[in-house]
Design a protein around this motif. Sequence first.
Motif, PDB file in Angstrom:
ATOM      1  N   ILE A  56       0.864  -1.186   0.000  1.00 37.89           N
ATOM      2  CA  ILE A  56       0.000   0.000   0.000  1.00 37.89           C
ATOM      3  C   ILE A  56       0.900   1.235   0.000  1.00 37.89           C
ATOM      4  O   ILE A  56       1.704   1.416   0.904  1.00 37.89           O
ATOM      5  CB  ILE A  56      -0.909   0.030   1.242  1.00 37.89           C
ATOM      6  CG1 ILE A  56      -1.695  -1.274   1.359  1.00 37.89           C
ATOM      7  CG2 ILE A  56      -1.855   1.231   1.187  1.00 37.89           C
ATOM      8  CD1 ILE A  56      -2.463  -1.414   2.650  1.00 37.89           C
ATOM      9  N   PRO A  57       0.755   2.109  -0.997  1.00 37.21           N
ATOM     10  CA  PRO A  57       1.589   3.315  -1.010  1.00 37.21           C
ATOM     11  C   PRO A  57       1.211   4.263   0.126  1.00 37.21           C
ATOM     12  O   PRO A  57       0.077   4.220   0.624  1.00 37.21           O
ATOM     13  CB  PRO A  57       1.282   3.944  -2.372  1.00 37.21           C
ATOM     14  CG  PRO A  57      -0.049   3.403  -2.752  1.00 37.21           C
ATOM     15  CD  PRO A  57      -0.160   2.044  -2.124  1.00 37.21           C
ATOM     16  N   LEU A  58       2.148   5.096   0.545  1.00 41.52           N
ATOM     17  CA  LEU A  58       1.823   6.130   1.526  1.00 41.52           C
ATOM     18  C   LEU A  58       0.675   6.973   0.982  1.00 41.52           C
ATOM     19  O   LEU A  58       0.638   7.295  -0.208  1.00 41.52           O
ATOM     20  CB  LEU A  58       3.037   7.028   1.802  1.00 41.52           C
ATOM     21  CG  LEU A  58       4.157   6.414   2.633  1.00 41.52           C
ATOM     22  CD1 LEU A  58       5.347   7.357   2.707  1.00 41.52           C
ATOM     23  CD2 LEU A  58       3.670   6.069   4.039  1.00 41.52           C
ATOM     24  N   ARG A  59      -0.284   7.309   1.853  1.00 39.50           N
ATOM     25  CA  ARG A  59      -1.483   8.064   1.480  1.00 39.50           C
ATOM     26  C   ARG A  59      -2.286   7.345   0.401  1.00 39.50           C
ATOM     27  O   ARG A  59      -2.928   7.958  -0.445  1.00 39.50           O
ATOM     28  CB  ARG A  59      -1.155   9.499   1.046  1.00 39.50           C
ATOM     29  CG  ARG A  59      -0.546  10.337   2.151  1.00 39.50           C
ATOM     30  CD  ARG A  59      -0.311  11.774   1.757  1.00 39.50           C
ATOM     31  NE  ARG A  59       0.312  11.972   0.465  1.00 39.50           N
ATOM     32  CZ  ARG A  59       1.618  11.958   0.229  1.00 39.50           C
ATOM     33  NH1 ARG A  59       2.457  11.766   1.216  1.00 39.50           N
ATOM     34  NH2 ARG A  59       2.093  12.151  -0.973  1.00 39.50           N
TER      35      ARG A  59
ATOM     36  N   GLU B 248       1.782   9.047   7.834  1.00 36.93           N
ATOM     37  CA  GLU B 248       2.504   8.742   9.079  1.00 36.93           C
ATOM     38  C   GLU B 248       2.722   7.246   9.245  1.00 36.93           C
ATOM     39  O   GLU B 248       3.142   6.790  10.303  1.00 36.93           O
ATOM     40  CB  GLU B 248       1.735   9.306  10.283  1.00 36.93           C
ATOM     41  CG  GLU B 248       1.718  10.818  10.347  1.00 36.93           C
ATOM     42  CD  GLU B 248       0.752  11.437   9.334  1.00 36.93           C
ATOM     43  OE1 GLU B 248      -0.299  10.819   9.017  1.00 36.93           O
ATOM     44  OE2 GLU B 248       1.044  12.539   8.835  1.00 36.93           O
ATOM     45  N   ASN B 249       2.392   6.446   8.207  1.00 34.98           N
ATOM     46  CA  ASN B 249       2.595   5.002   8.204  1.00 34.98           C
ATOM     47  C   ASN B 249       1.623   4.261   9.114  1.00 34.98           C
ATOM     48  O   ASN B 249       1.870   3.128   9.513  1.00 34.98           O
ATOM     49  CB  ASN B 249       4.037   4.642   8.561  1.00 34.98           C
ATOM     50  CG  ASN B 249       4.600   3.596   7.627  1.00 34.98           C
ATOM     51  OD1 ASN B 249       4.145   3.438   6.503  1.00 34.98           O
ATOM     52  ND2 ASN B 249       5.585   2.869   8.100  1.00 34.98           N
ATOM     53  N   GLU B 250       0.497   4.895   9.453  1.00 31.98           N
ATOM     54  CA  GLU B 250      -0.556   4.212  10.201  1.00 31.98           C
ATOM     55  C   GLU B 250      -1.430   3.457   9.205  1.00 31.98           C
ATOM     56  O   GLU B 250      -1.575   3.875   8.061  1.00 31.98           O
ATOM     57  CB  GLU B 250      -1.409   5.208  10.975  1.00 31.98           C
ATOM     58  CG  GLU B 250      -0.678   5.910  12.094  1.00 31.98           C
ATOM     59  CD  GLU B 250      -1.585   6.881  12.801  1.00 31.98           C
ATOM     60  OE1 GLU B 250      -1.972   6.576  13.948  1.00 31.98           O
ATOM     61  OE2 GLU B 250      -1.924   7.911  12.203  1.00 31.98           O
TER      62      GLU B 250
ATOM     63  N   VAL C  65      -7.356  -3.881  12.408  1.00 39.66           N
ATOM     64  CA  VAL C  65      -6.229  -4.222  11.542  1.00 39.66           C
ATOM     65  C   VAL C  65      -4.968  -4.205  12.400  1.00 39.66           C
ATOM     66  O   VAL C  65      -4.851  -3.407  13.333  1.00 39.66           O
ATOM     67  CB  VAL C  65      -6.121  -3.247  10.332  1.00 39.66           C
ATOM     68  CG1 VAL C  65      -5.894  -1.826  10.777  1.00 39.66           C
ATOM     69  CG2 VAL C  65      -5.057  -3.675   9.356  1.00 39.66           C
ATOM     70  N   ARG C  66      -4.066  -5.107  12.119  1.00 34.98           N
ATOM     71  CA  ARG C  66      -2.804  -5.103  12.867  1.00 34.98           C
ATOM     72  C   ARG C  66      -1.638  -5.178  11.893  1.00 34.98           C
ATOM     73  O   ARG C  66      -1.749  -5.719  10.787  1.00 34.98           O
ATOM     74  CB  ARG C  66      -2.754  -6.221  13.899  1.00 34.98           C
ATOM     75  CG  ARG C  66      -2.659  -7.611  13.336  1.00 34.98           C
ATOM     76  CD  ARG C  66      -2.624  -8.652  14.434  1.00 34.98           C
ATOM     77  NE  ARG C  66      -2.555  -9.988  13.850  1.00 34.98           N
ATOM     78  CZ  ARG C  66      -2.735 -11.098  14.511  1.00 34.98           C
ATOM     79  NH1 ARG C  66      -3.011 -11.055  15.807  1.00 34.98           N
ATOM     80  NH2 ARG C  66      -2.645 -12.264  13.918  1.00 34.98           N
ATOM     81  N   ASN C  67      -0.528  -4.633  12.358  1.00 35.39           N
ATOM     82  CA  ASN C  67       0.705  -4.582  11.583  1.00 35.39           C
ATOM     83  C   ASN C  67       1.784  -5.243  12.434  1.00 35.39           C
ATOM     84  O   ASN C  67       2.208  -4.696  13.442  1.00 35.39           O
ATOM     85  CB  ASN C  67       1.055  -3.125  11.280  1.00 35.39           C
ATOM     86  CG  ASN C  67       2.352  -2.969  10.526  1.00 35.39           C
ATOM     87  OD1 ASN C  67       3.064  -3.929  10.259  1.00 35.39           O
ATOM     88  ND2 ASN C  67       2.680  -1.739  10.186  1.00 35.39           N
ATOM     89  N   GLU C  68       2.201  -6.428  12.037  1.00 38.36           N
ATOM     90  CA  GLU C  68       3.248  -7.146  12.761  1.00 38.36           C
ATOM     91  C   GLU C  68       4.473  -7.236  11.869  1.00 38.36           C
ATOM     92  O   GLU C  68       4.499  -8.051  10.940  1.00 38.36           O
ATOM     93  CB  GLU C  68       2.760  -8.534  13.173  1.00 38.36           C
ATOM     94  CG  GLU C  68       1.668  -8.494  14.220  1.00 38.36           C
ATOM     95  CD  GLU C  68       1.235  -9.880  14.656  1.00 38.36           C
ATOM     96  OE1 GLU C  68       1.100 -10.767  13.790  1.00 38.36           O
ATOM     97  OE2 GLU C  68       1.032 -10.064  15.868  1.00 38.36           O
TER      98      GLU C  68
END
Length: 111
Positions: free
Chosen positions: A14-17, A36-38, A92-95
């Motif tokens: 997924i690109p930023l923004r 912000e990479n969220e 959603v989680r980011n591991e």
Amino acid sequence: MNMNWIEIGDISDIPLRGARCVKTPQGKIAVFRTAENEVFAIEDHCPHKGGPLSQGIVHGAAVTCPLHNWVISLETGKALGADEGSVRTIPVRNEDGVLSIRLDSLMMAAE
């Protein structure tokens, strides 16, 4: 309750923004990545006229619908400003860069 975390890809997909769309048995989910990479996940239809939010412009923690410029909070799923309406938010989680969404929340909302 069973935590049905489903891996959907890598954050670098997924690109930023930007956003990508994930198809589930309960409908399309838009997964967004902010500057912000969220990472946030919400239903991929605007509460106004059903526009594809995954094709909208991401700014801060919100997305603007490409059809009629409604602004939707990525954090709450609620329309901002004078507009009223909301979409479901999806956990959603980011591991370590691997993204997963929790489908049990969709199952409960669909019942």
